[in-house]
Design an enzyme around this catalytic site. Sequence first.
Site, PDB file in Angstrom:
ATOM      1  N   GLN A 114      46.108  33.500  13.161  1.00 28.97           N
ATOM      2  CA  GLN A 114      47.180  32.896  12.359  1.00 28.97           C
ATOM      3  C   GLN A 114      48.199  33.929  11.901  1.00 28.97           C
ATOM      4  O   GLN A 114      48.885  33.735  10.901  1.00 28.97           O
ATOM      5  CB  GLN A 114      46.596  32.183  11.143  1.00 28.97           C
ATOM      6  CG  GLN A 114      45.775  30.963  11.529  1.00 28.97           C
ATOM      7  CD  GLN A 114      45.344  30.196  10.299  1.00 28.97           C
ATOM      8  OE1 GLN A 114      46.147  29.572   9.630  1.00 28.97           O
ATOM      9  NE2 GLN A 114      44.065  30.256   9.993  1.00 28.97           N
ATOM     10  N   ARG A 159      46.772  22.321  10.500  1.00 29.18           N
ATOM     11  CA  ARG A 159      47.093  21.808   9.159  1.00 29.18           C
ATOM     12  C   ARG A 159      46.565  20.387   9.002  1.00 29.18           C
ATOM     13  O   ARG A 159      46.492  19.849   7.910  1.00 29.18           O
ATOM     14  CB  ARG A 159      48.614  21.787   8.893  1.00 29.18           C
ATOM     15  CG  ARG A 159      49.342  23.117   8.933  1.00 29.18           C
ATOM     16  CD  ARG A 159      48.683  24.162   8.091  1.00 29.18           C
ATOM     17  NE  ARG A 159      47.812  25.006   8.877  1.00 29.18           N
ATOM     18  CZ  ARG A 159      46.837  25.754   8.369  1.00 29.18           C
ATOM     19  NH1 ARG A 159      46.590  25.754   7.082  1.00 29.18           N
ATOM     20  NH2 ARG A 159      46.066  26.493   9.142  1.00 29.18           N
ATOM     21  N   LYS A 191      38.244  30.107   3.832  1.00 26.39           N
ATOM     22  CA  LYS A 191      38.521  31.485   3.409  1.00 26.39           C
ATOM     23  C   LYS A 191      39.146  31.509   2.019  1.00 26.39           C
ATOM     24  O   LYS A 191      38.735  32.264   1.145  1.00 26.39           O
ATOM     25  CB  LYS A 191      39.475  32.169   4.401  1.00 26.39           C
ATOM     26  CG  LYS A 191      38.912  32.321   5.796  1.00 26.39           C
ATOM     27  CD  LYS A 191      39.877  33.042   6.714  1.00 26.39           C
ATOM     28  CE  LYS A 191      41.156  32.281   6.972  1.00 26.39           C
ATOM     29  NZ  LYS A 191      40.988  31.004   7.677  1.00 26.39           N
ATOM     30  N   THR A 192      40.143  30.647   1.841  1.00 27.07           N
ATOM     31  CA  THR A 192      40.801  30.619   0.535  1.00 27.07           C
ATOM     32  C   THR A 192      39.807  30.148  -0.527  1.00 27.07           C
ATOM     33  O   THR A 192      39.810  30.615  -1.664  1.00 27.07           O
ATOM     34  CB  THR A 192      42.049  29.704   0.598  1.00 27.07           C
ATOM     35  OG1 THR A 192      42.907  30.211   1.623  1.00 27.07           O
ATOM     36  CG2 THR A 192      42.799  29.695  -0.713  1.00 27.07           C
ATOM     37  N   ASP A 209      44.354  37.193   0.183  1.00 28.26           N
ATOM     38  CA  ASP A 209      44.332  36.043   1.107  1.00 28.26           C
ATOM     39  C   ASP A 209      45.343  36.302   2.226  1.00 28.26           C
ATOM     40  O   ASP A 209      46.268  37.095   2.052  1.00 28.26           O
ATOM     41  CB  ASP A 209      44.713  34.767   0.339  1.00 28.26           C
ATOM     42  CG  ASP A 209      44.258  33.494   1.073  1.00 28.26           C
ATOM     43  OD1 ASP A 209      43.650  33.610   2.150  1.00 28.26           O
ATOM     44  OD2 ASP A 209      44.518  32.386   0.558  1.00 28.26           O
ATOM     45  N   GLU A 210      45.184  35.641   3.363  1.00 27.68           N
ATOM     46  CA  GLU A 210      46.120  35.770   4.491  1.00 27.68           C
ATOM     47  C   GLU A 210      46.330  37.239   4.851  1.00 27.68           C
ATOM     48  O   GLU A 210      47.467  37.688   5.073  1.00 27.68           O
ATOM     49  CB  GLU A 210      47.476  35.120   4.148  1.00 27.68           C
ATOM     50  CG  GLU A 210      47.390  33.680   3.676  1.00 27.68           C
ATOM     51  CD  GLU A 210      47.288  32.661   4.803  1.00 27.68           C
ATOM     52  OE1 GLU A 210      47.279  33.076   5.974  1.00 27.68           O
ATOM     53  OE2 GLU A 210      47.182  31.464   4.493  1.00 27.68           O
TER      54      GLU A 210
END
Length: 685
Positions: A242, A620, A30-31, A211-212
Amino acid sequence: MSAGLNLAQLEAVNHLSGPSLVLAGAGSGKTRVITHKIARLIQAGLPAERIAAITFTNKAAAEMRERAAGLVGKDARKVVICTFHALGVRLLREDGQVLGLKPQFSILDTDDITSLLKDCGGTTDANTARSWQWTISAWKSAGMTAEDAARQARDENERTTAAIMARYEERLTAYQSVDFDDLISLPLKLLSQHEEVREKWQQKLGHVLVDEYQDTNATQYDLLKLLVGERARFTAVGDDDQSIYGWRGATLDNLKKLPEDFPQLKVIKLEQNYRSTSAILRAANNVIGPNPKLFPKTLWSDLGEGEPVRVSDADNEDHEAERAVRRIQSLRVNAQHKEWKDFAILYRANHMARAFETALRRAQVPYKVSGGQSFFDKAEIRDLCAWMRLLVNNDDDPAFVRAATTPKRGIGHTTLGQLGDFATSFKLSMFESLFSHSLAAAVSKRAIGHLHEFGRLINDLEYRARHTVGHEAAREFLSGWLRDIGYEQHLYDNEENEKIAAARWGNVIDFTDWVADRCGGKSDYVDGQTIETERKSLLEVVQTIALISTLSEREEDQNVVTLSTLHASKGLEWPHVILVGVNEGLLPFKLDEAESDLPASAIAERLQEERRLMYVGITRAQRTLQVSWLKRRKKGRESVPGQPSRFIAEMGLDKATVKEDPREKLKALRAEFAKRAQQSNPSSP
Ligand code: ATP
Ligand code: MG
């Protein structure tokens, strides 16, 4: 340009004309879509300065800028890449005047706010003030004013807090200061109430990327809507699994509302995870499984099964830390992972870092703690920031008080009290009052002498800071200033332990070097050519300082082990991750113990957020993941028996959790050895 993107990612990157939402699980790129889309927009002719990419932290912004620079070269510098709060500062500095805010307004830090609230509420108890701060902040981030709060108050406690909030807001206005929530709510007010300003910004920003997105709150979403307007050229990327900042007001409603508010929204799902092995991904999917599905997703990886996820137990915190360090050391040797920066130790709460720091130091392993106490929370840095804030905004009374008394210069609390009363009665700031003719009636002659001297010093520093441009001049200015006010001596006078004083002075030097570097004029290598970074005046740089919460931008390339809270690990990745303290009561955090008076539905929601936090932690990891829990853990001063977190069982590791039997291992090794011997010597029977 299309290199390194799959079809779904490409679709998201190429959708330029309207709104899009990329909704996908962890590590699905996504990033990466955001950075590539920045490049795509520039390629399509949108000037870099008309693109805004909003990240969750300053660190993420720095990383994104770096990645974007890799794709588009020096144009990346012009893209507005920052957090919502930093964007808010930009809006207010440029157009805040219509709200009565001077461009040089100050941003108060949490300590200033606590003491301001103590004042407004007439208490000396910091905890009481902090609980008001928490409530007021929650109200403000939900878009409520003091009047709204008073109207909606449900009990006496809330009515009192609402009254304190009204006083607090008045003081902020008088000080030409804002708090962190204002950095969103004031731009919102600005854009919603002033059409010309709104149009200007909608024109200016040709595309906004977020983002996020799952961790935005209600006011941030409203701000986004006003920024993009009807053309709605934006790209939001996020993962409902998330969302881990519900406790700070983030709301998944923002994800649900998007398709309703923007019927033309293009929703793109990404399904391939490029980060983790299948073993790790399976554990992650299993953990998140029990949560209700807002948007069903499937996530797969073709990086192979990889090593099984390991679970280990430890006798206590110190034992756990020692083991983690040993694991890092042995992996680093055996697997030829030569870099310390390939490892991260992640935990639920800040205080858990200490045992690991001790063990890492003992083993001489370099590390950094991220998401811990911010550099800017250190007393010495706050002292200097107070001086700087006062230079930029003379009306900032909290900064005035701190600077006038640190280091001591004959201005005592009695004098400041008298000056404060005088200022309040004439509706002036303390600084403005300094040179008032009638001050002599309120303050003694001797004290006035000291005050005038201080005022002249500030005026002089302000004038010079405005004309100090470039890093060399800034460095000289800053060291001269520290010498003149005797700051180093002040540190040694106030700290009995010389080592601590020296460390503080070291921080001061780090800080001033860092500020000076931001004044530009240094050589930088971009796009195959050496260019000079943009020169700025020291005063300009100082204006932006309050917003930068860590010096982490400088730490980017350090080859060190990362210690981090799970919250601060969001968006990042490491080849080897150790999740520690995965115990009931830690992760999930104190769910039944402290909050038992909560209704069952609230407890269930908290548990879901904790489960998402575990999911963030697991995802992660790229190559190996170890999860560790404590058989006994510290609770206050006591040591109590510990239980493994329910999330460990939920990972569904089965075979992988079986403890290794050393005899089995030996047998396997012998067999492997015999096989290799046979291969290298095929003629033997
Ligand atoms: P998170 O949910 O944790 O924020 P994300 O969805 O933002 O994750 P990224 O950080 O963008 O994921 O990507 C994860 C990793 O996968 C990165 O190392 C990235 O470079 C890599 N990656 C993403 N897409 C691709 C691709 N198409 N080809 C190769 N590598 C990719
Ligand atoms: Mg990401």
